[in-house]
Enzyme design. Sequence first.
Site, PDB file in Angstrom:
ATOM      1  N   TYR A   5     -18.593 -32.088  23.328  1.00 58.53           N
ATOM      2  CA  TYR A   5     -19.820 -32.211  24.128  1.00 58.53           C
ATOM      3  C   TYR A   5     -21.084 -32.194  23.274  1.00 58.53           C
ATOM      4  O   TYR A   5     -22.174 -32.415  23.787  1.00 58.53           O
ATOM      5  CB  TYR A   5     -19.872 -31.124  25.200  1.00 58.53           C
ATOM      6  CG  TYR A   5     -19.083 -31.482  26.444  1.00 58.53           C
ATOM      7  CD1 TYR A   5     -17.742 -31.829  26.366  1.00 58.53           C
ATOM      8  CD2 TYR A   5     -19.674 -31.489  27.697  1.00 58.53           C
ATOM      9  CE1 TYR A   5     -17.008 -32.161  27.501  1.00 58.53           C
ATOM     10  CE2 TYR A   5     -18.964 -31.820  28.837  1.00 58.53           C
ATOM     11  CZ  TYR A   5     -17.641 -32.154  28.726  1.00 58.53           C
ATOM     12  OH  TYR A   5     -16.929 -32.489  29.851  1.00 58.53           O
ATOM     13  N   PHE A  27     -25.276 -25.418  26.673  1.00 64.05           N
ATOM     14  CA  PHE A  27     -24.060 -25.235  25.873  1.00 64.05           C
ATOM     15  C   PHE A  27     -23.584 -26.601  25.412  1.00 64.05           C
ATOM     16  O   PHE A  27     -23.486 -27.526  26.230  1.00 64.05           O
ATOM     17  CB  PHE A  27     -22.972 -24.655  26.785  1.00 64.05           C
ATOM     18  CG  PHE A  27     -22.512 -23.289  26.408  1.00 64.05           C
ATOM     19  CD1 PHE A  27     -23.408 -22.244  26.321  1.00 64.05           C
ATOM     20  CD2 PHE A  27     -21.152 -23.039  26.178  1.00 64.05           C
ATOM     21  CE1 PHE A  27     -22.971 -20.975  25.994  1.00 64.05           C
ATOM     22  CE2 PHE A  27     -20.714 -21.770  25.860  1.00 64.05           C
ATOM     23  CZ  PHE A  27     -21.610 -20.735  25.757  1.00 64.05           C
ATOM     24  N   ALA A  28     -23.273 -26.744  24.131  1.00 65.62           N
ATOM     25  CA  ALA A  28     -22.734 -28.021  23.632  1.00 65.62           C
ATOM     26  C   ALA A  28     -21.641 -27.729  22.618  1.00 65.62           C
ATOM     27  O   ALA A  28     -21.890 -27.742  21.414  1.00 65.62           O
ATOM     28  CB  ALA A  28     -23.841 -28.852  23.019  1.00 65.62           C
ATOM     29  N   VAL A  29     -20.462 -27.408  23.118  1.00 68.59           N
ATOM     30  CA  VAL A  29     -19.371 -27.101  22.187  1.00 68.59           C
ATOM     31  C   VAL A  29     -18.347 -28.230  22.178  1.00 68.59           C
ATOM     32  O   VAL A  29     -18.245 -29.031  23.111  1.00 68.59           O
ATOM     33  CB  VAL A  29     -18.682 -25.737  22.485  1.00 68.59           C
ATOM     34  CG1 VAL A  29     -19.694 -24.607  22.529  1.00 68.59           C
ATOM     35  CG2 VAL A  29     -17.857 -25.780  23.742  1.00 68.59           C
ATOM     36  N   ASP A  68     -26.298 -28.293  32.445  1.00 65.83           N
ATOM     37  CA  ASP A  68     -25.170 -28.902  31.741  1.00 65.83           C
ATOM     38  C   ASP A  68     -25.739 -29.725  30.600  1.00 65.83           C
ATOM     39  O   ASP A  68     -26.914 -30.125  30.634  1.00 65.83           O
ATOM     40  CB  ASP A  68     -24.419 -29.865  32.692  1.00 65.83           C
ATOM     41  CG  ASP A  68     -23.262 -29.180  33.416  1.00 65.83           C
ATOM     42  OD1 ASP A  68     -23.206 -27.939  33.403  1.00 65.83           O
ATOM     43  OD2 ASP A  68     -22.432 -29.913  34.002  1.00 65.83           O
ATOM     44  N   VAL A  69     -24.883 -30.071  29.640  1.00 64.67           N
ATOM     45  CA  VAL A  69     -25.368 -30.895  28.523  1.00 64.67           C
ATOM     46  C   VAL A  69     -25.106 -32.375  28.776  1.00 64.67           C
ATOM     47  O   VAL A  69     -25.796 -33.237  28.211  1.00 64.67           O
ATOM     48  CB  VAL A  69     -24.756 -30.425  27.183  1.00 64.67           C
ATOM     49  CG1 VAL A  69     -23.292 -30.839  27.045  1.00 64.67           C
ATOM     50  CG2 VAL A  69     -25.556 -30.938  26.008  1.00 64.67           C
ATOM     51  N   ASP A  70     -24.150 -32.686  29.642  1.00 65.17           N
ATOM     52  CA  ASP A  70     -23.801 -34.098  29.880  1.00 65.17           C
ATOM     53  C   ASP A  70     -24.729 -34.711  30.934  1.00 65.17           C
ATOM     54  O   ASP A  70     -24.297 -35.264  31.941  1.00 65.17           O
ATOM     55  CB  ASP A  70     -22.325 -34.235  30.290  1.00 65.17           C
ATOM     56  CG  ASP A  70     -21.985 -33.410  31.516  1.00 65.17           C
ATOM     57  OD1 ASP A  70     -22.738 -32.471  31.851  1.00 65.17           O
ATOM     58  OD2 ASP A  70     -20.963 -33.718  32.170  1.00 65.17           O
ATOM     59  N   HIS A  74     -26.148 -29.692  45.548  1.00 64.46           N
ATOM     60  CA  HIS A  74     -25.167 -30.595  44.943  1.00 64.46           C
ATOM     61  C   HIS A  74     -25.309 -31.975  45.587  1.00 64.46           C
ATOM     62  O   HIS A  74     -25.232 -32.099  46.809  1.00 64.46           O
ATOM     63  CB  HIS A  74     -23.758 -30.042  45.180  1.00 64.46           C
ATOM     64  CG  HIS A  74     -22.704 -30.693  44.340  1.00 64.46           C
ATOM     65  ND1 HIS A  74     -22.443 -32.038  44.407  1.00 64.46           N
ATOM     66  CD2 HIS A  74     -21.859 -30.180  43.423  1.00 64.46           C
ATOM     67  CE1 HIS A  74     -21.468 -32.328  43.558  1.00 64.46           C
ATOM     68  NE2 HIS A  74     -21.095 -31.221  42.944  1.00 64.46           N
ATOM     69  N   GLU A 101     -19.283 -22.183  39.018  1.00 62.78           N
ATOM     70  CA  GLU A 101     -20.048 -22.756  40.139  1.00 62.78           C
ATOM     71  C   GLU A 101     -19.736 -22.024  41.447  1.00 62.78           C
ATOM     72  O   GLU A 101     -20.622 -21.832  42.287  1.00 62.78           O
ATOM     73  CB  GLU A 101     -19.757 -24.254  40.274  1.00 62.78           C
ATOM     74  CG  GLU A 101     -20.629 -24.951  41.301  1.00 62.78           C
ATOM     75  CD  GLU A 101     -20.500 -26.470  41.207  1.00 62.78           C
ATOM     76  OE1 GLU A 101     -21.325 -27.100  40.527  1.00 62.78           O
ATOM     77  OE2 GLU A 101     -19.544 -27.015  41.820  1.00 62.78           O
TER      78      GLU A 101
HETATM   79  C1  5GW Z   1     -15.634 -29.169  30.041  1.00 57.64           C
HETATM   80  C2  5GW Z   1     -14.515 -29.606  30.729  1.00 57.64           C
HETATM   81  C3  5GW Z   1     -13.383 -30.011  30.057  1.00 57.64           C
HETATM   82  C4  5GW Z   1     -13.353 -29.943  28.702  1.00 57.64           C
HETATM   83  C5  5GW Z   1     -14.449 -29.482  28.023  1.00 57.64           C
HETATM   84  C6  5GW Z   1     -15.596 -29.080  28.674  1.00 57.64           C
HETATM   85  C7  5GW Z   1     -16.750 -28.626  27.943  1.00 57.64           C
HETATM   86  C8  5GW Z   1     -17.884 -28.175  28.604  1.00 57.64           C
HETATM   87  C9  5GW Z   1     -16.800 -28.689  26.521  1.00 57.64           C
HETATM   88  O1  5GW Z   1     -15.842 -29.062  25.824  1.00 57.64           O
HETATM   89  N1  5GW Z   1     -17.937 -28.326  25.872  1.00 57.64           N
HETATM   90  C10 5GW Z   1     -19.029 -27.900  26.557  1.00 57.64           C
HETATM   91  O2  5GW Z   1     -20.068 -27.605  25.920  1.00 57.64           O
HETATM   92  N2  5GW Z   1     -18.990 -27.779  27.925  1.00 57.64           N
HETATM   93  C11 5GW Z   1     -20.186 -27.259  28.626  1.00 57.64           C
HETATM   94  O3  5GW Z   1     -19.880 -26.915  29.946  1.00 57.64           O
HETATM   95  C12 5GW Z   1     -21.260 -28.334  28.671  1.00 57.64           C
HETATM   96  O4  5GW Z   1     -22.536 -27.731  28.679  1.00 57.64           O
HETATM   97  C13 5GW Z   1     -20.962 -28.964  29.994  1.00 57.64           C
HETATM   98  O5  5GW Z   1     -22.020 -29.739  30.476  1.00 57.64           O
HETATM   99  C14 5GW Z   1     -20.627 -27.751  30.837  1.00 57.64           C
HETATM  100  C15 5GW Z   1     -19.830 -28.021  32.121  1.00 57.64           C
HETATM  101  O6  5GW Z   1     -18.745 -28.896  31.879  1.00 57.64           O
HETATM  102  P1  5GW Z   1     -18.735 -30.368  32.464  1.00 57.64           P
HETATM  103  O7  5GW Z   1     -20.081 -30.961  32.234  1.00 57.64           O
HETATM  104  O8  5GW Z   1     -17.597 -31.143  31.871  1.00 57.64           O
HETATM  105  O9  5GW Z   1     -18.502 -30.155  33.985  1.00 57.64           O
HETATM  106  P2  5GW Z   1     -18.725 -31.269  35.119  1.00 57.64           P
HETATM  107  O10 5GW Z   1     -18.526 -30.523  36.391  1.00 57.64           O
HETATM  108  O11 5GW Z   1     -20.129 -31.794  34.986  1.00 57.64           O
HETATM  109  O12 5GW Z   1     -17.723 -32.375  34.885  1.00 57.64           O
HETATM  110 MN    MN Z   2     -21.558 -31.765  33.586  1.00 56.35          MN
END
Ligand code: 5GW
Ligand code: MN
Length: 344
Positions: free
Chosen positions: A118, A113-115, A203-205, A225, A295
């Site tokens: 992200y 997911f990449a919205v 995740d995308v990040d 984890h 999660e």
């Molecule tokens: C997530 C948190 C706060 C605000 C926005 C997002 C967010 C997540 C977003 O704006 N867009 C998006 O595509 N995501 C998707 O959810 C990404 O695939 C992201 O990797 C996944 C999980 O969110 P993360 O990566 O911020 O969660 P953590 O636990 O790795 O920090």
């Molecule tokens: Mn993440």
Amino acid sequence: MCKNWKNMLTSKSYIIGALIIFIIFLIGFCMQYSKQALLSKQEPTVDWSRKVAEKGIELAHCERKLLLNSGNKRRMALNVLTPWLAPIIWDGTFNISTLDTQHNGTRIGLFVFAVKKYIRFLLPLLESAERYFMVGHKVTYYVFTDKVNEVVKPKMAEGRILQLHNVIADQRWEDVSMRRMEILTIFTKTQMPKEIDYLVCTDVDMVFNDHVGVEILGDLVATIHPGYFLAELEEFPYEHRPISAAYIPYGHGDFYYMAALYGGKVEEIYKLSVSCHEGIEEDKKKNIEAAWQEESHLNRYLVYNKPTKVLSPEYIWNHDLPNGDLIKKRRFLAVAKNHQEVRN
Ligand code: 5GW
Ligand code: MN
């Protein structure tokens, strides 16, 4: 005369003795030399980098074994088998060429997911996947985004496909993160069974930083984890409120799994996503939300539906984490991000 003769005899025996010693030395030297020459013919070069790498693997095993046997800490994650006999994948526990041969023709999907903001993480993830993820296999990237037109396609190897899908961008980040489960229930039922055998959800990040291949494939696969791999069961941030569908009673559970990487056969991910999505919806009706959103639901599902394969923290790592000396390979890394900036 007699004395002279005696002298002669001693000096003669000295010479003979010295000669014998010299001959012995000569034979010894020749034998040594011929052995070396023979050996160097059989083993032309020693690959020291490989030997060092092998020693590194041995050392990592020894360190893990030492830790396993020491103290009263719960160190289950350092093992190579779970108590239900699922393998825990560490470097050196598999032979990749054997596995690659077994998986000749296997079709693998990567769901991401990449919205909103992200989208910036997408290209680095895909480019790193081209270098390290399932190299040599058939891969389909299933990318879900609200910015299809902004996606930059990476240079991709043969047999690899990029599919772009439009998805709405939820306002709340918790909803963005949880919507992934809903989308999974749809795609793992309809489209994916026709296109792929296994699905990997990430995740995308993140970026791939080392080999991640078919060793991670299995019916149901989850990753430990990296922040909790040495933690006690009581310390896991499971959802412990009985009102939530993600509830796990104290004392239950095995590992704390991270939702940034899990996967399995498409039909298994269908079952998992339906269960998690239903749990999320049940909670919404009660106006509650699990401690760590999807999660928490994922962890609940995996406590009662044990994964058939578990990935060690080599498969999700973050530079800042403690106990990094135990993690020799850092295959999939979380990208450092400015939370404030990317989430607004
Ligand atoms: C997530 C948190 C706060 C605000 C926005 C997002 C967010 C997540 C977003 O704006 N867009 C998006 O595509 N995501 C998707 O959810 C990404 O695939 C992201 O990797 C996944 C999980 O969110 P993360 O990566 O911020 O969660 P953590 O636990 O790795 O920090
Ligand atoms: Mn993440």
